[in-house]
Scaffold this motif. Sequence first.
Motif, short mmCIF file in Angstrom:
data_model
loop_
_atom_site.label_atom_id
_atom_site.label_comp_id
_atom_site.label_asym_id
_atom_site.label_seq_id
_atom_site.Cartn_x
_atom_site.Cartn_y
_atom_site.Cartn_z
N ILE A 151 -23.14 -25.74 -23.48
CA ILE A 151 -22.14 -24.80 -23.00
C ILE A 151 -21.91 -24.94 -21.50
O ILE A 151 -21.40 -24.06 -20.84
N GLY A 152 -22.35 -26.08 -20.97
CA GLY A 152 -21.94 -26.41 -19.62
C GLY A 152 -22.94 -26.15 -18.52
O GLY A 152 -22.61 -26.23 -17.34
N VAL A 153 -24.20 -25.85 -18.88
CA VAL A 153 -25.19 -25.63 -17.83
C VAL A 153 -25.83 -26.97 -17.47
O VAL A 153 -26.31 -27.69 -18.35
N ILE A 154 -25.83 -27.31 -16.20
CA ILE A 154 -26.36 -28.62 -15.81
C ILE A 154 -27.85 -28.50 -15.51
O ILE A 154 -28.26 -28.39 -14.36
N GLU A 155 -28.65 -28.50 -16.62
CA GLU A 155 -30.10 -28.51 -16.39
C GLU A 155 -30.56 -29.96 -16.42
O GLU A 155 -29.73 -30.87 -16.37
N ILE A 156 -31.87 -30.20 -16.52
CA ILE A 156 -32.36 -31.55 -16.26
C ILE A 156 -31.91 -32.57 -17.30
O ILE A 156 -31.64 -33.73 -16.95
N THR A 157 -31.81 -32.16 -18.58
CA THR A 157 -31.39 -33.13 -19.59
C THR A 157 -29.94 -33.53 -19.36
O THR A 157 -29.57 -34.71 -19.47
N ALA A 158 -29.10 -32.54 -19.04
CA ALA A 158 -27.69 -32.83 -18.75
C ALA A 158 -27.60 -33.73 -17.52
O ALA A 158 -26.78 -34.65 -17.46
N THR A 159 -28.46 -33.45 -16.53
CA THR A 159 -28.46 -34.26 -15.32
C THR A 159 -28.80 -35.71 -15.66
O THR A 159 -28.16 -36.64 -15.15
N ALA A 160 -29.81 -35.87 -16.51
CA ALA A 160 -30.20 -37.24 -16.87
C ALA A 160 -29.06 -37.97 -17.54
O ALA A 160 -28.78 -39.15 -17.26
N ARG A 161 -28.37 -37.27 -18.43
CA ARG A 161 -27.21 -37.88 -19.09
C ARG A 161 -26.14 -38.28 -18.08
O ARG A 161 -25.53 -39.33 -18.18
N LYS A 162 -25.96 -37.38 -17.12
CA LYS A 162 -24.96 -37.64 -16.08
C LYS A 162 -25.34 -38.88 -15.28
O LYS A 162 -24.50 -39.75 -15.00
N ILE A 163 -26.63 -38.97 -14.93
CA ILE A 163 -27.08 -40.14 -14.16
C ILE A 163 -26.89 -41.41 -14.98
O ILE A 163 -26.47 -42.44 -14.46
N GLU A 164 -27.19 -41.30 -16.27
CA GLU A 164 -27.02 -42.47 -17.13
C GLU A 164 -25.56 -42.88 -17.17
O GLU A 164 -25.22 -44.06 -17.11
#
Lengths: 247, 241, 215
Positions: free
Chosen positions: B180-193
């Motif tokens: 739902i759009g919260v940029i926690e660490i897993t989302a961050t990792a995906r973003k970095i990838e």
Amino acid sequence: MTTPIVQIQNVSLTFDQFVALDKVSLDVHVGQCTVICGPSGSGKSTLLRCINGLERFQSGDVLVDGTSLRQCRDLPKLRLNIGMVFQHFELYPHMTVLDNITLAPIKAKKLPKAEAQALAWHYLERVGIADQAGKFPGHLSGGQQQRAAIARALALQPKVMLFDEPTSALDPEMISEVLYVMRDLAKDDGMTMLVVTHEMGFARKVADDMIFMDSGRIIEHSSVEEFFDMPKAVRTKEFLNKILTKF
Amino acid sequence: MRYEFSWGMLFTQPYSGWIIDGILTTFHLALISWVIAFALGVLIGVFRVTRSPVLRFVGTAYVELFRNIPLLVQLFIWLYVVPQLLPIAFSSWWNRLEYVPYWTAVIGISFYTSSRIAEQIRSAVMAIPDGQFKAAISTGLTPFQMYRYVIVPYAARIMIPAITSEFLTIFKNTSLALTIGVIEITATARKIEAWSFKGIEAYTVASLTYVATTIGVILFMNWMERRYQIPGLIKRGKEGL
Amino acid sequence: MDWNVIVVSLPLLWKGLLTSLNLTAVSIAFSFPLGCLVAMGRLSHRPWLSNTCASFVHVFRSNPLILILFWFYFLMPMIIGSAINDLTSLIVTFVIFFSAYFAEIVRSGIQSVGTRQMQAGLSSGLTHVQTMRHIIMPQAIRAMLPALTTQCIIVFQGTTVAYIIGYNELLHSASMIAERTVRPIELYLTVAVIYFVVCYSGSLLARRFEKRTYS
């Protein structure tokens, strides 16, 4: 003198830092009933479990009917000669009494089912609970369960029977039914038995040999008369005082 | 398989900034949700063990409701459904809040976890031997005193492993907030990838966060158990085969 | 609110539900046996085996499902060399992830039977394997059933994670319909009810298992 059927030679066993057995030596002859007593933690049960390989000792050796446990390649086969009865019966709750008794003869001794069942019925009658054969252990009283456990061990027709505090977990009124079975086993069948127990009345009447253990050592090993009337060690005297005159 | 490792990249901007934000978000999301979940969970847990049938029913309904719907579905409901069903005044205030997804995640994760905590509390109280209650009452303690001096300390110790496990579960569940759009660490990792194609480095950072936290929390729990241990109460026997 | 949307979308939602259930069933079918193997490994006397299995369990229980999904989604095409379809990466993820949880359940089931039953079996001349098969496992499985059932429900709830990679299970189907018809309330409430019914029934089954003990 014939070779003792069980020879414990200088066995020592340590759990982490705790010394459970300290250079214990003992010979048991065929047909002999040896009672082992002592305070808890003295190593009595551990010693028993060394005889059938349930505990692994670090030094010394145990010979059962000539076979050395240290060099034994096939422990299950050796155990067919040694029956064991546990304090908490340890019947298999998910099987009927009959199945409890026939399991090992069928699977370990590879007997045909009919023969195993015949054996089971024979020993069930011997211990007096033939009418409970079809029931599950949970439906039996403690005394009946322990007698079933004795029948289970006997069904393998072992040469030696080990009893690890067989009546300690029983209600007082059921202790005698089990002790009678054990007495008949010793006197009528001449079974070689090692019994760890606090039942001194039984010991006086049935035992041939008495052993007192403390802190992993055998402190006293003598005949029944000597043990109760003239114990040699101070520790034995103290223990007997406490246990014989409870109040 | 050709892959060029580039661990140093993680320490440069913008990645390092993202990573720190991601880890911090994960932690504060987990902690805030935990506090709310614990407070609510204790309340509902108490409902479940009281003698009032009404309260027990409310407690049971609450627990069954939040346990049997997947957390992700619950998040969607809090995000899309609940604001629409509320009075206009409230929903317009809500929609104008900063970080609506974040607070939605807090609410969603809190309610879900509170039902699990309520269950742990119920199990712990039911595990206390009946004799304790009887002994306490027979010495003249009021029910409240009984709970305060005998039952609650006993239950608290039984619960320590389960409650620790719930905290770790909440910590892992923060990852669901990425939907739902919260940029926690897993989302961050995906973003970095997605930006660097260095998936192994990126996901390792995320995994390390979770694993290190898990180890840390478990060590803390062991310390707590030893410090507050009542000898002979909780048998930590090592029955192996 | 316009509940007609639901009536019209029922076929699609039903298909989504079946997909979720299918995904659950396939995952459990492979994950449980793998979990049993890991549990056996964990209980082994050989330190290298028990430590490896213990580490496996700790690693997969410390990481969230979504992250493991991202790991496999990223790593598998690289290792295999070609693109992987969504379903395969989902199933591999679920099987490996949940096997760690099944392993713990199996392990504690076996340990709950206790060493004394093992000693009783061994002392009557049965081998280790025979004792496990005839004495320990039958009792362990009965002890494990409630926890196993609950874990299966958790796997079913876990399938919602497939939404993230766009796989068309129930939640994803519902969100597609919600977007298309601009009726999120009806769709998500319906989906919540469907999940509730399935999971609650499962939990009732688990409770039945818990009540069955040896009398």
